[in-house]
Design a protein around this motif. Structure first.
Motif, PDB file in Angstrom:
ATOM      1  N   GLU A 135      42.235  -4.580  -0.900  1.00 37.86           N
ATOM      2  CA  GLU A 135      40.963  -4.018  -0.447  1.00 37.86           C
ATOM      3  C   GLU A 135      40.155  -3.278  -1.514  1.00 37.86           C
ATOM      4  OE1 GLU A 135      39.920  -4.705   2.468  1.00 37.86           O
ATOM      5  OE2 GLU A 135      41.702  -5.252   3.608  1.00 37.86           O
ATOM      6  N   LEU A 168      38.035   3.221   1.534  1.00 31.50           N
ATOM      7  CA  LEU A 168      38.098   2.216   2.591  1.00 31.50           C
ATOM      8  C   LEU A 168      38.068   2.926   3.931  1.00 31.50           C
ATOM      9  CD1 LEU A 168      38.680  -0.777   3.496  1.00 31.50           C
ATOM     10  CD2 LEU A 168      41.109  -0.197   3.344  1.00 31.50           C
ATOM     11  N   GLU A 211      36.236   1.220   7.656  1.00 31.38           N
ATOM     12  CA  GLU A 211      36.284  -0.137   8.204  1.00 31.38           C
ATOM     13  C   GLU A 211      36.090  -1.159   7.085  1.00 31.38           C
ATOM     14  OE1 GLU A 211      34.314   2.242   9.377  1.00 31.38           O
ATOM     15  OE2 GLU A 211      35.327   2.722  11.267  1.00 31.38           O
ATOM     16  N   GLU A 212      35.277  -0.789   6.100  1.00 29.57           N
ATOM     17  CA  GLU A 212      34.994  -1.643   4.951  1.00 29.57           C
ATOM     18  C   GLU A 212      35.096  -0.799   3.681  1.00 29.57           C
ATOM     19  OE1 GLU A 212      34.426  -4.842   5.010  1.00 29.57           O
ATOM     20  OE2 GLU A 212      34.320  -5.084   7.192  1.00 29.57           O
ATOM     21  N   GLY A 255      33.842   1.037   0.406  1.00 30.64           N
ATOM     22  CA  GLY A 255      32.532   1.622   0.153  1.00 30.64           C
ATOM     23  C   GLY A 255      32.555   2.660  -0.943  1.00 30.64           C
TER      24      GLY A 255
END
Length: 550
Positions: free
Chosen positions: A336, A349, A351-352, A354
């Motif tokens: 990730e 991290l 949900e996504e 960033g």
């Protein structure tokens, strides 16, 4: 954070462009999930409708989570959080304060508005640390370690333990420096931390104590402090064999992998909640009260530091639970947050992924943990090298490292060279260079250390890790190259060498593992600088070889 009437913007160029277009100064609120004063200021100050209306009309308000945006934090921190900072549309500093109640905020808003009307952009300034001056360089000598070792005595609190005569912070890297130089100070400080800053009900360590005698405890539990203290207690066990330190480290591992665990990594923090009214109770008593806030953000640097602590503990104790969770964190980082092809590291991290990319702190910790993973798990060195190459190519400028890319809103495009983070990345590069036999990494580590050597007399115990780095550069670092799979008696013995600064590489007999010396399968070789031992085959022979090389 608490809902307010303020129309907050996100940090970024759009907010500053809006400020320029509308000729309004920026109000920057630096906050953190774990910061109780931040939530209180939201409720009492920003929640006051007339103040919010005043801010919305005359300013461009930006809110920043300091854990997600550490480079913004370092440039605009007013000495703690919350920080209330007023900026020009170009990001230059007008003025700033910490917590402001309603009356204080009204006065400051009026003062800043009047000053902006009178002087406009001319009222702004760039802090000296961002002016672009290089740090004072010098020669890396034993005198640096000697000075910082001397500071241990100068600043040690003989009555209450810890260093300094005011608020007591844990200073885990100072403790690790002291373990090899003033062990009684290190152990007394760990004992004070265990007594005063450890949550003996739910586990974990509180951030700091506000008084010299370890009272006025601030009850937030951030990931960085907890990961670093887990490793410090594990290293105290390595040096002393005292089961009490192992038990505390074991408990701290449980906190990282339970209370702070999000399912894919370690969360950013647990807040102070109701403070002593909550934490003084037993488990049943706490169940009757409101639980503290939790930040589930998976921070790249914090998780790399947590995995490093888990791997350290697993290496000393053969603890499968710590090893398993370290592997899970490493997997999340690789999937990730770390680009395996370029070495780019993304900050966090939820949900996504960033936030910023290539923050120096994150790069340093990712290099360090994947180098350690090669030593404990038998894999990871390729990731460490890819990230190290990116760090050097993008952030190593004029002999030391910038804290991130010279780009972004506000003053993010101004160079900043923090000593503590430079030491962290140089230490990681030194480990990697020793593990792989890559002179480039060692040379960059040495050049980075030299870049700050001209100001050694200004450094206190808070920068003791600089002493650890320079000592290793001057005297060498024991490295053990083990030609076996992980988990053999020979591998386990390598990690039990009583020097927490050592480098261990397992699977060193494999062709795909880059090492300066490749032992035959079933043997190990000890290396210190240019000297190396004969191959050894048993744990006793290994320990004798290490002793002979010192």
């Amino acid at each position: 954070m608490t809902e307010t009437h303020v129309e907050w913007r996100d940090w970024g160029p759009d907010a500053f462009a809006e400020a320029a277009e509308t000729d309004r100064p920026v109000l920057l609120a630096l906050t953190a999930t774990w910061c109780d004063g931040c939530h209180e200021m939201d409720a009492k100050t920003y929640g006051e409708p007339r103040i919010a209306a005043n801010i919305n009309e005359s300013f461009v308000p930006i809110r920043v989570d300091v854990d997600r945006w550490p480079r913004v934090r370092e440039r605009y921190n007013m000495g703690g959080f919350p920080s209330t900072v007023f900026l020009t549309p170009g990001g230059e500093l007008l003025t700033g304060a910490g917590y402001l109640g309603p009356d204080g905020m009204r006065q400051v808003l009026e003062s800043v508005r009047d000053r902006w009307t009178e002087d406009g952009d001319a009222a702004g300034r760039v802090p000296r640390a961002l002016a672009g001056d290089l740090p004072p360089s010098g020669e890396v000598t034993e005198a640096i370690e000697e000075h910082l070792a001397g500071q241990l005595d100068v600043q040690f609190d003989a009555e209450h333990a810890g260093w300094g005569d005011d608020a007591k912070f844990p200073l885990p890297r100072t403790i690790e420096f002291a373990l090899k130089r003033e062990r009684s100070q290190a152990l007394r400080t760990l004992d004070a931390i265990s007594t005063n800053l450890r949550d003996d009900v739910a586990g974990g360590f509180f951030r700091y104590a506000g008084t010299r005698d370890w009272n006025d405890v601030h009850h937030e539990k951030p990931i960085d402090a907890n990961a670093a203290l887990t490793r410090a207690f594990a290293n105290a066990y390595l040096h002393t064999g005292d089961a009490a330190y192992e038990e505390i480290a074991h408990e701290a591992v449980g906190f990282l992998t339970d209370d702070l665990w999000t399912g894919i990594g370690v969360g950013g923090s647990i807040g102070p909640g109701e403070g002593r009214a909550y934490y003084a109770r037993d488990a049943d008593g706490r169940a009757e009260r409101t639980a503290p806030r939790r930040d589930h953000t998976v921070l790249a640097g914090g998780n790399a530091l947590a995995a490093d602590a888990l791997l350290t503990y697993a290496a000393y104790t053969d603890d499968d639970h710590a090893r398993e969770y370290a592997e899970r964190i490493l997997g999340t980082l690789e999937r990730e947050l770390v680009d395996a092809s370029t070495g780019e590291v993304t900050r966090y991290l939820t949900e996504e992924p960033g936030g910023e990319t290539d923050v120096l702190e994150d790069l340093a910790r990712v290099i360090a943990v994947f180098t350690r993973a090669q030593g404990v798990l038998g894999e990871g060195i390729d990731v460490a090298q890819t990230v190290a190459d990116r760090a050097i190519e993008t952030l190593f400028v004029d002999g030391s490292f910038l804290d991130g890319p010279r780009e972004g809103a506000g003053l993010l495009d101004h160079p900043f060279r923090p000593l503590d983070t430079n030491v962290e990345v140089a230490t990681a590069l030194l480990d990697l260079g020793i593990a792989t036999g890559t002179d480039r990494y060692v040379d960059v580590a040495h050049e980075t250390a030299a870049a700050f050597a001209g100001a050694t007399d200004r450094y206190g115990v808070q920068l003791a890790s600089y002493g650890s780095l320079t000592a290793r550069l001057c005297h060498g670092t024991p490295a053990v190259f083990v030609g076996t799979e992980p988990g053999t008696d020979l591998h386990r013995a390598a990690w039990r060498v009583a020097d927490h600064g050592k480098v261990v590489v397992v699977n060193a007999h494999r062709e795909e593992v880059p090492t300066p010396i490749a032992p035959d399968a079933g043997t190990a070789i000890v290396v210190v600088s240019a000297d190396h031992s004969d191959p050894v085959e048993t744990p006793d022979e290994l320990l004798n070889a290490v002793s002979a090389m010192r």
